[in-house]
Scaffold this motif. Sequence first.
Motif, short mmCIF file in Angstrom:
data_model
loop_
_atom_site.label_atom_id
_atom_site.label_comp_id
_atom_site.label_asym_id
_atom_site.label_seq_id
_atom_site.Cartn_x
_atom_site.Cartn_y
_atom_site.Cartn_z
N PRO A 57 37.80 31.02 43.57
CA PRO A 57 36.99 31.36 44.75
C PRO A 57 37.83 32.09 45.79
O PRO A 57 39.02 31.80 45.96
CB PRO A 57 36.52 30.00 45.28
N ILE A 58 37.21 33.04 46.47
CA ILE A 58 37.95 33.87 47.42
C ILE A 58 38.44 33.06 48.62
O ILE A 58 39.41 33.43 49.28
CB ILE A 58 37.07 35.06 47.87
N ASP A 59 37.79 31.93 48.93
CA ASP A 59 38.16 31.15 50.11
C ASP A 59 39.05 29.95 49.78
O ASP A 59 39.31 29.12 50.65
CB ASP A 59 36.91 30.68 50.84
N LYS A 60 39.52 29.84 48.56
CA LYS A 60 40.35 28.69 48.17
C LYS A 60 41.78 28.88 48.69
O LYS A 60 42.40 29.92 48.47
CB LYS A 60 40.37 28.54 46.64
N ILE A 61 42.30 27.85 49.38
CA ILE A 61 43.64 27.90 49.96
C ILE A 61 44.50 26.85 49.25
O ILE A 61 44.07 25.72 49.03
CB ILE A 61 43.60 27.62 51.48
N VAL A 62 45.73 27.23 48.88
CA VAL A 62 46.66 26.30 48.23
C VAL A 62 47.99 26.33 48.97
O VAL A 62 48.29 27.27 49.71
CB VAL A 62 46.87 26.67 46.74
N SER A 71 46.22 32.12 50.24
CA SER A 71 45.03 32.28 49.41
C SER A 71 45.40 32.11 47.93
O SER A 71 46.30 32.79 47.42
CB SER A 71 44.40 33.65 49.63
N ALA A 72 44.71 31.21 47.26
CA ALA A 72 44.98 31.00 45.84
C ALA A 72 44.68 32.26 45.04
O ALA A 72 45.40 32.59 44.08
CB ALA A 72 44.13 29.83 45.32
N LEU A 73 43.63 32.97 45.42
CA LEU A 73 43.27 34.18 44.68
C LEU A 73 44.32 35.26 44.84
O LEU A 73 44.77 35.85 43.85
CB LEU A 73 41.91 34.70 45.18
N ASN A 74 44.77 35.50 46.06
CA ASN A 74 45.80 36.52 46.28
C ASN A 74 47.09 36.17 45.56
O ASN A 74 47.76 37.05 44.98
CB ASN A 74 46.08 36.68 47.78
N PHE A 75 47.47 34.88 45.60
CA PHE A 75 48.70 34.46 44.92
C PHE A 75 48.60 34.67 43.42
O PHE A 75 49.51 35.21 42.77
CB PHE A 75 48.98 32.99 45.24
#
Length: 328
Positions: A57-62, A71-75
């Motif tokens: 998901p675009i809003d998932k933070i890790v 951002s999990a997606l960017n990482f």
Amino acid sequence: MATAENPFADPGLPPHEHRAQDIDEQAAKRSERTVALLFVVSMIATVGFIASYVAIPIDKIVYIWPIGHISALNFALGLTLGAALFCIGAGAVHWARTLMSDEEVADERHPIEAAPEVKAKVMADFAQGAKESQMGRRKLVRNTMFGALALVPLSGVVLLRDLGPMPGTKLRTTNWKKGVRLVNQSTNLPLRPEDIAVGSLTFAKPEGLEEDDEEFAEKIAKDALMLVRIQPQNIKDKHELSWSHEGIVAYSKICTHVGCPISLYEQQTHHVLCPCHQSTFDLSDGGRVIFGPAGHALPQLHITEKDGFLEAANGFEEPVGPSFWERG
């Protein structure tokens, strides 16, 4: 050898030292497998890039140490795409350093315009280099490299999704539907038939659409309406006449060329002009295009009167605004 006349003589090239891969086929095979492994890892990373783009998901933070919360997606996208490109580069470098020829060859400088024999030599050197690259012999390396190079561009193709979500039916629907009152966009009051004078141009919006709404700009870009009153005997199109009320016709205000708002009306000819590219429409003849680049007539809204107020008898029958590929 240095002399008094030439104290800086060319020392020449050092003796060539053969690599382990040049004399041991097993070592060469190990290098081939290493290169192939790097290319395969690149392919896996590309598949991981696509899977991450779809699944995370675009809003998932890790939390990633020592970076922090990201951002999990960017990482995931950065990690997989970086691994894919790195492994292609590392595989190519390892291939060149261990399997391609590494013997240094000195060549004399030549004039800019090469002689035929020089051209022949260049072509021969190229053929020799292609042979020494072992492209044909090392099929495992060649095939995995082609696989990695073929998959990596898919990362860019997948990113095209970020151009925006598919519009679905949004281009074909507006807030106009049966029973929605026409509201004067200037006074914010419901319109009565007597409010529309012959020769005037009035702008309207659907009842309930307010300027302080969060999505007002997006909605008015499709809902904006213009009304003019024409003597019924001057309306040429029978369909248009049946959709009007006492000569009041309602058309989309959005030009069918690139979506500019139409605001110029010539009451003697009943023509409206788009100020952006001069597309001209005849409001007495079905809103058809009589000049300019617009490709479609202006969509007409079927209006009627109820309890003394103008309202929509139904929604637009065709998409409003600029033309697009799937438009009928």
